[in-house]
Each structure stands twice: as structure tokens, then as C-alpha cells.
Motif scaffolding. Structure first.
Motif, PDB file in Angstrom:
ATOM      1  N   VAL A 136      26.342  70.905 -47.578  1.00 47.87           N
ATOM      2  CA  VAL A 136      25.880  69.804 -46.729  1.00 47.87           C
ATOM      3  C   VAL A 136      26.681  68.541 -47.008  1.00 47.87           C
ATOM      4  CG1 VAL A 136      23.548  70.730 -46.458  1.00 47.87           C
ATOM      5  CG2 VAL A 136      24.059  69.218 -48.395  1.00 47.87           C
ATOM      6  N   GLN A 137      27.280  68.436 -48.181  1.00 46.44           N
ATOM      7  CA  GLN A 137      28.068  67.258 -48.534  1.00 46.44           C
ATOM      8  C   GLN A 137      29.445  67.258 -47.873  1.00 46.44           C
ATOM      9  OE1 GLN A 137      27.705  65.991 -52.837  1.00 46.44           O
ATOM     10  NE2 GLN A 137      26.731  68.000 -52.981  1.00 46.44           N
ATOM     11  N   LEU A 138      29.807  68.351 -47.211  1.00 40.10           N
ATOM     12  CA  LEU A 138      31.090  68.440 -46.520  1.00 40.10           C
ATOM     13  C   LEU A 138      30.929  68.552 -45.007  1.00 40.10           C
ATOM     14  CD1 LEU A 138      32.982  70.879 -48.936  1.00 40.10           C
ATOM     15  CD2 LEU A 138      33.111  68.390 -48.856  1.00 40.10           C
ATOM     16  N   GLN A 139      29.708  68.453 -44.516  1.00 35.39           N
ATOM     17  CA  GLN A 139      29.473  68.502 -43.068  1.00 35.39           C
ATOM     18  C   GLN A 139      30.044  67.264 -42.390  1.00 35.39           C
ATOM     19  OE1 GLN A 139      25.189  68.785 -42.993  1.00 35.39           O
ATOM     20  NE2 GLN A 139      25.222  71.005 -42.682  1.00 35.39           N
ATOM     21  N   THR A 140      30.686  67.463 -41.238  1.00 34.98           N
ATOM     22  CA  THR A 140      31.207  66.357 -40.440  1.00 34.98           C
ATOM     23  C   THR A 140      31.038  66.678 -38.963  1.00 34.98           C
ATOM     24  OG1 THR A 140      33.437  67.293 -40.337  1.00 34.98           O
ATOM     25  CG2 THR A 140      32.969  65.790 -42.174  1.00 34.98           C
ATOM     26  N   LEU A 141      31.270  65.687 -38.137  1.00 31.85           N
ATOM     27  CA  LEU A 141      31.266  65.885 -36.697  1.00 31.85           C
ATOM     28  C   LEU A 141      32.297  66.938 -36.306  1.00 31.85           C
ATOM     29  CD1 LEU A 141      30.428  65.047 -33.798  1.00 31.85           C
ATOM     30  CD2 LEU A 141      32.135  63.202 -33.952  1.00 31.85           C
ATOM     31  N   GLN A 190      26.722  75.252 -57.533  1.00 28.62           N
ATOM     32  CA  GLN A 190      28.080  75.140 -58.039  1.00 28.62           C
ATOM     33  C   GLN A 190      28.961  74.297 -57.120  1.00 28.62           C
ATOM     34  OE1 GLN A 190      29.171  75.729 -60.857  1.00 28.62           O
ATOM     35  NE2 GLN A 190      31.397  75.575 -60.625  1.00 28.62           N
ATOM     36  N   GLY A 191      28.733  74.359 -55.816  1.00 33.62           N
ATOM     37  CA  GLY A 191      29.486  73.506 -54.913  1.00 33.62           C
ATOM     38  C   GLY A 191      29.287  72.042 -55.237  1.00 33.62           C
ATOM     39  N   ASP A 192      28.079  71.653 -55.566  1.00 32.96           N
ATOM     40  CA  ASP A 192      27.766  70.271 -55.941  1.00 32.96           C
ATOM     41  C   ASP A 192      28.491  69.884 -57.221  1.00 32.96           C
ATOM     42  OD1 ASP A 192      26.599  67.787 -55.832  1.00 32.96           O
ATOM     43  OD2 ASP A 192      24.543  68.479 -56.152  1.00 32.96           O
ATOM     44  N   VAL A 193      28.538  70.796 -58.196  1.00 31.32           N
ATOM     45  CA  VAL A 193      29.256  70.531 -59.446  1.00 31.32           C
ATOM     46  C   VAL A 193      30.735  70.260 -59.161  1.00 31.32           C
ATOM     47  CG1 VAL A 193      30.028  71.557 -61.624  1.00 31.32           C
ATOM     48  CG2 VAL A 193      27.656  71.865 -60.874  1.00 31.32           C
TER      49      VAL A 193
END
Length: 740
Positions: A250-255, A474-477
């Protein structure tokens, strides 16, 4: 990494990007804190500095062992295999100078392979020296700010051939747009809002060039093959896949990619790496040059988001130096604003910041392939990604530095073991080796040992219960590798720049370019200041020409070796200290002389023979000489002694340099950085880059005067054209191997 001189004349300093700002608020200890405690205890208990020095160097006292007369005689040792003759530096050192030329050792040729604006294909005009080239054409022209690069030998069939020297693909990073002297008719247009045409051209001038290169009929020179089907540009607008553990976060979501599986562009690519299967690794460093964030944005964010944004240098109300987002509402420009503007992350570009700071893999042999941001290698200011030699049946190992003060050194170890059958398999091999593995961060001990600490979710406190930052997975890390490093107590370092792995003994070297913003051990640091520590030990006032600089303005090179039985353990020392030859002995700890003194080591490269090449990006010694490149024959970790550096900090220093082990090979033109280096497998052609010649002198556009006229004046000193970053080819006049 370029010094990135001011490219915006007047902005509030609080909103400008400072690549040297300390963003690490953790309480992790410095080397001096650990060293002082360990050494004082050893000296007190074991009788002084001799014992302490032995412990610090990892030495041991050997005692004789008794033996029985009845023991059988040992079998005779087999005759040793013939050893190759040891390398010797075989050129006369080049004198320091302020010439506006590449000055190379006697017996060598200098030619220009390509420079900013040169067309890769037919149909586009040659560079016109007036900034008239269209923005769109830079999708097919050589970009600006030449930096890291790598040579990929190519077979007649167009496949990767690691042994081929007469034909290959050269991948070159384009770190940033310089001033920009060459891109626009009269530099950057004034105004708070950027000109859309200028910004579009700058977007396309960033990134990477891949060009086919062939050796000429004489067997010495090299030239670019214009129109080759392999010639390719990857820019700040190129579509890229997101792979590895952070894919879909979710931290890499963009338009652009609501599912967070793709993004666009790679930016501020400094150093690089390569893979044994034949792909290029390019590394995103000072991407904050192009990303802004609005005032009041914190109120639109979660506490976790704010902590991450601040740790990565993007506080609210922060304007980027390039101001690309001000050029219009088109998506090409709007995506550089990492602010909350929509109802959800899928409706804006609030997460743009998180889509940069990665290692990007590119297959140079497949021009239509989609590059991939390999998230398993972590997100930070990647200076480069340097692989150890691949060994069959063993994991792929890659070393990386985070180029900011107080940041960390990292290592990635693949889950898959190397299989030479994967050579030539391109992005599929990349997915196998680079999308699964373990990221580690370095922790150094004062006795000269160290450990690699694992950065995996659920280990070492990296989980959802962590009070500093509650990691989701792990993605967050990996997205927040800096915060993970803080939590596990990694050792703070001073701007780790380029690295290189010795091809014979596997020891790892990394440049620590400089730090002129230190304070003495007795002073109280403020802002981005740092005290000296064992791995960055010197505090002194710079010599003549830059007396206002204090701390360690000349830089040094650290190195370490890893324990054969436990690769999470290491031993370190400082290989070389940059200094002026006539500096005090506690500054010039490596005993540099006129033939080999240098300042601010940056680029670093081992050729396959084991010769180390050192490049400089200097601001402290430029009253005496332009930046340079040296050839070195290093020893090994522990070959020196414990010394006291200027300011009194104790450290581990490598063996002192001599004219036989370190020698200046070339000096660059005015106001440049020497960077990027590659060599053909037969060691008969060396490539390096000259970045931003003439950068420090404001141009007079009407009079057409510049701080440098290179590279146009390299062949004819009377020619005066705009300065351009360029790739240089060095060969020996007799066709022999370089350097020996």
C-alpha cells in the motif's frame, strides 16, 4: 556522486534539499564511543597500548607446541603450482595540474566515446552547441551527468559474453542535469514555475544510456555504433516493474499503478553494479532533487507515514531544487509532488517518494525489456550495488552503501545459489536471485571485528509491536530500511560512497569521500555536524586554499574481510587516508607523496587482475589540482598498525602507500568530477567518465564563456564550446594492457 552545486539561486534554506543533512536521529553508537570503552579497559587490564593494539588488529601470540619423537614424519608437501608474476604499476605518475584537459600518463591515448546530446540513432541531428535539440529527442540522445557504468562483452550472435573485449554494450548512468549548460539555450529560465519544455528535456536527460561499442581496425580505439538495435535510453519517464517483497505494498500505490506493481522512471543514478548473468544494476541516490511535498501535509498522514517521510528527508513544505512539479498539471510533471491531493493513495502521487531509492535491474541485451526495481535490496540513498565474485552453489552477495552522513552499509544475500547455467537469462535470472534473499546491515566493533545484522520481519525486533515503528511485513521493512537499521543498532558511517570487491581475496573496499562539517571530540555537535570516530577518525583544519574547512575534508577508504566460517562476521581497517603530501603526519596517515596524494576519494573499481582504480570528487584540494584517477595495488586487511589520527582518535590504518603501490594515472579538466569506470576483459581499453566540467563558474551566455570548454578542446585546445559530461576511452599506444 556529484557535489551537486547550487542549481536554485534563492530558496528558503529550510526547504532546500541538503544531500549532507543528517536524517538519522537514532542513538546508535559511533565508533569512538565503542573504541574508547574497549581500549581503556584493555590498556588498564593488559598493560598498555601494545596489548591493545594487538587485540585491535585481531593478532594473536603463538606459543610453541611440544611434539613426540615417536610421531610419524609428515608427508612431503606437493610442489606449489606456478604463480603468475605479481602486478606492477608500469607508468610514470602524472603531475597534479589545473589544465582544462584530460592529462594521462605518457604512452596512452585519449578519445571521447560519447557526450551529452550525442544521438544514439540516425534521424536526429548531431549536438548543436546551442541547446536547440528538442525535448523528445533526448529519448534517443546520450543523457547528462555521466556517472557509473559497466562493460558487457557481446558475442557475434548478440548474447552476453563475459570474455569479449572487441565488441560489447556499455551501460552508463546519467546522474543529473548540470547547471544545465548543454541542455537549454541560455541555462534554466528564471521564475518560480518551471518551463514545461525545459523540464521535459531534463526528465529525458536523466537515467541510463546503453550503447553498442566496437574496437576499431587498429585494435586499440573504440567507437559507438550509431543506429545499433541495442542502443537504448532508460529515463525518468520509463515504465518499470516493482518486484520482490514490497511489490503490491500500500506504500507504493499511485495513480499510475493502483496495485503497486509498476512505477515510472529512475532518477539520480550515481554508481552501479552488474550481475554474473549479464544485466546492469543502476542505483537511485539523490532522488530528493526532484520530489517536493506541500506545507500542511503531515495532517493528511498517519504517524507512521510522517516518521518515514522525515527519516528519508522529505518533511512537509519541502521544495525540490528542480521544481519539476511546477511545470504544469500534466501527469509527466504532477507525479513529482509527493503530497496528499486525492481521496486515496490510488488517486494521487503521495507515495512517489517510496518508489525511488531502489536498485534497478536492466537487461542491456533486450532493448524492449521492462526494467525492474528489485525491492529485496532495500530502499535508501543507494550509491551502488557491488557484487562479490559468483561461486557455483553459493548465494549471490551484493554490498551497498547509503550515501548520507550517519547512514549505514548493507549487504544482500540471495536465497538461490548461483548456477552458471543462468548466464544470459536476463530478467528471469534477476527474478530468481534478486527477488528473494536476506538484507543485512553492518555493525562494527572497536576491536576491529563486526557483524552483519539481519533485517527480516519478525527478527531483531522488526515487527508490529515495535515502539519506534510498527512494521507491517517484510515489504515495510525494506521500504523503511533506514528505520530498521536504526532499530537494530547499526553503526553510523559518514557517506559511504563507491565500493569494490577484490577479485582474488574477496575483501571489500568502500570510499568515505569527506566530511568538512565535523566538530572536535570536546565540542557539542549541532545540525549535521559529527564527532570523529574510529572509522572516520580525523579532525583537523584543511590546508592552504580551503582553511575554512574543518573535520575530514580529504576523506578515506575503509575495507573489511568476512569470516570464512561465519559470513555474518567481519574484520575492518582503513586502507587509505586522502591528504595533501605536505600535511602533518597525523593527517597524512598513509604517507602520501606528490606522485600519489589525493583528496575526496569517490569512484572505486577493481579490474579482473586485482588493480584498484580510485577516482576523486574533490572540493578541498582544487586550488592545487583538478580531480584525478589513481592506480593502486592494495595489500590486505590488517597489514598496517594502530595509529592516532589528527584530533586524537585512535584507528586501524592500513600499510602506508609507496610509489610502487599507489600512483596518479590521470588528471581531469577544470571543475569536474572523475567518475564511472569500466575495463574490457583483456585490460586493453579503459573507460571513465568526466562529469560536470566547468560546473563551478557561472557562464556568460552572451560572450559564450564557460569555466571549461571540455571535451571539445581535448583534441584541439583552440576549440571553445559548451562543457559537457562525457565518456572517455583510454588505450595504450602500443596496444598493451592498461596500467602495468
Amino acid at each position: 556522486m556529484s557535489k551537486q552545486h547550487d542549481i536554485v539561486a534563492s530558496q528558503d534554506s529550510i526547504n532546500e534539499y541538503d544531500e549532507d543533512a543528517v536524517l538519522n536521529p537514532s542513538a546508535n553508537p559511533h565508533f569512538d564511543d565503542i573504541l574508547a570503552a574497549r581500549l581503556s579497559r584493555r590498556v588498564a587490564l593488559k598493560g598498555g597500548i601494545t596489548t591493545a593494539a594487538s587485540a585491535l588488529l585481531g593478532g594473536s601470540i603463538l606459543s610453541a607446541c611440544g611434539s613426540s619423537d615417536d610421531s610419524p614424519a609428515p608427508a612431503p608437501a606437493p610442489a606449489p603450482a606456478p604463480q603468475p608474476a605479481p602486478l606492477k604499476i608500469g607508468f610514470t605518475a602524472v603531475a597534479k595540474n589545473k589544465n582544462d584537459l584530460v592529462t594521462v600518463a605518457d604512452g596512452y591515448n585519449v578519445s571521447i566515446l560519447h557526450a551529452l546530446g550525442d544521438p544514439l540513432h540516425f534521424g536526429d541531428t548531431s549536438w548543436q552547441d546551442d541547446g536547440s535539440e528538442s525535448a523528445e529527442s533526448y529519448n534517443r540522445r546520450v543523457g547528462d551527468g555521466h556517472d557509473g557504468m559497466y562493460w558487457f562483452g557481446m558475442s557475434d550472435a548478440g548474447a552476453f559474453d563475459a570474455k569479449r573485449s572487441d565488441r560489447g554494450l556499455l551501460a552508463v548512468n546519467h546522474e543529473y542535469v548540470v547547471a544545465p549548460y548543454g541542455l537549454h539555450p541560455a541555462g534554466r529560465a528564471a521564475g518560480a514555475a518551471r518551463n514545461a519544455t525545459e523540464v521535459e528535456k531534463e526528465i529525458y536527460a536523466h537515467g541510463i544510456s546503453v550503447v553498442e561499442v566496437k574496437r576499431d581496425a587498429t585494435g586499440t580505439g573504440m567507437s559507438m555504433v550509431r543506429g545499433s538495435r541495442y542502443n537504448r535510453r532508460v529515463t525518468s519517464a520509463t515504465t518499470m516493474d516493482i518486484t520482490g517483497p514490497a511489490k503490491g505494498s500500500v506504500q507504493l500505490q499511485t495513480l499510475f499503478s493502483p496495485t503497486a506493481v509498476q512505477t515510472r522512471g529512475t532518477n539520480n543514478n550515481c554508481a552501479n553494479g552488474y550481475t554474473p548473468w549479464g544485466t546492469y544494476l543502476t542505483c537511485e541516490e539523490n532522488y530528493l532533487n526532484v520530489i517536493s511535498r506541500a506545507a500542511g501535509d503531515d495532517a493528511q498522514r498517519s504517524a507512521k507515514d510522517v516518521a518515514s517521510l522525515n527519516r528519508y528527508g522529505l518533511p512537509q513544505n519541502r521544495k525540490s531544487p528542480y521544481l519539476w512539479e511546477t511545470a504544469g498539471t500534466a501527469d509527466l510533471f504532477a507525479r513529482w509532488n509527493s503530497s496528499v491531493t486525492g481521496a486515496a493513495a490510488t488517486a494521487d502521487y503521495r507515495n512517489t517518494i517510496n518508489t525511488f531509492g531502489w536498485v534497478v535491474e536492466i537487461d542491456p541485451f533486450a532493448p524492449d525489456s521492462v526494467p525492474a526495481k528489485r525491492t529485496a535490496l532495500g530502499r535508501f540513498n543507494h550509491e551502488g550495488a557491488w557484487p562479490a565474485e559468483a561461486v557455483a552453489g553459493k548465494p549471490i552477495v551484493i554490498y551497498m552503501g547509503d550515501d548520507s552522513r550517519n547512514e549505514y552499509i548493507y549487504k544482500f544475500v540471495s536465497k538461490a545459489n548461483w548456477d552458471a547455467a543462468d548466464v544470459g537469462k536476463g530478467m528471469a535470472a534477476g527474478a530468481k536471485y534478486l527477488d528473494e534473499g536476506t538484507l543485512y546491515v553492518a555493525k562494527f566493533n572497536a576491536d576491529g571485528s563486526g557483524t552483519w545484522v539481519e533485517l527480516s520481519f519478525g527478527k531483531n525486533g522488526l515487527d508490529a509491536t515495535n515502539a519506534t515503528y510498527a512494521f507491517a511485513d517484510q515489504g515495510d521493512v525494506l521500504i523503511n530500511a533506514r528505520i530498521a537499521g536504526d532499530i537494530v543498532g547499526a553503526t553510523k558511517m559518514d557517506r559511504p560512497e563507491w565500493g569494490a570487491v577484490h577479485p582474488t581475496n574477496g575483501e571489500i573496499y568502500m570510499t568515505l569521500t569527506n566530511n568538512s562539517n565535523r566538530v572536535a571530540n570536546t565540542a557539542t555537535p549541532t545540525g549535521s555536524q559529527l564527532k570523529p570516530d574510529a572509522a572516520n577518525p580525523r579532525y583537523y583544519e584543511d590546508m592552504k586554499g580551503a582553511a575554512s574547512q574543518k573535520g575530514n575534508p580529504n576523506g578515506h577508504i575503509i575495507r573489511w574481510k568476512e569470516d570464512a566460517a561465519d559470513v555474518t562476521k567481519l574484520t575492518w581497517d582503513v586502507y587509505l587516508f586522502g591528504a595533501q603530501a605536505d600535511a602533518a603526519a597525523d593527517v597524512n596517515l598513509s604517507a602520501l607523496a606528490d606522485s600519489n596524494d589525493f583528496s575526496s576519494p569517490d569512484g572505486l573499481y577493481f579490474d579482473k587482475r586485482g588493480m584498484l582504480w580510485i577516482q576523486t570528487d574533490d572540493g578541498a584540494y582544487t586550488d592545487i589540482t583538478n580531480c584525478m584517477m589513481l592506480a593502486a595495488l592494495p595489500g590486505k586487511v590488517g597489514d598496517g598498525a594502530v595509529v592516532n589520527a589528527a584530533g586524537g582518535t585512535q584507528t586501524r590504518a592500513g600499510a602506508k602507500a609507496t610509489s610502487d603501490t599507489l600512483r596518479r594515472f590521470l588528471v581531469g579538466p577544470k571543475e569536474c568530477e572523475i567518475t564511472g569506470i569500466a575495463m574490457t576483459p583483456d585490460a586493453k581499453t579503459l573507460f571513465f567518465n568526466v562529469q560536470h566540467p566547468g560546473e563551478e563558474t557561472a557562464p556568460d551566455w552572451n560572450a559564450k564563456t564557460f569555466g571549461s570548454y571540455w571535451p571539445a578542446n581535448q583534441a584541439d585546445p583552440t576549440v571553445k564550446k559548451r562543457p559537457r559530461s562525457a565518456t572517455v576511452v583510454i588505450t595504450r599506444k602500443d596496444g598493451g594492457e592498461i596500467g602495468i
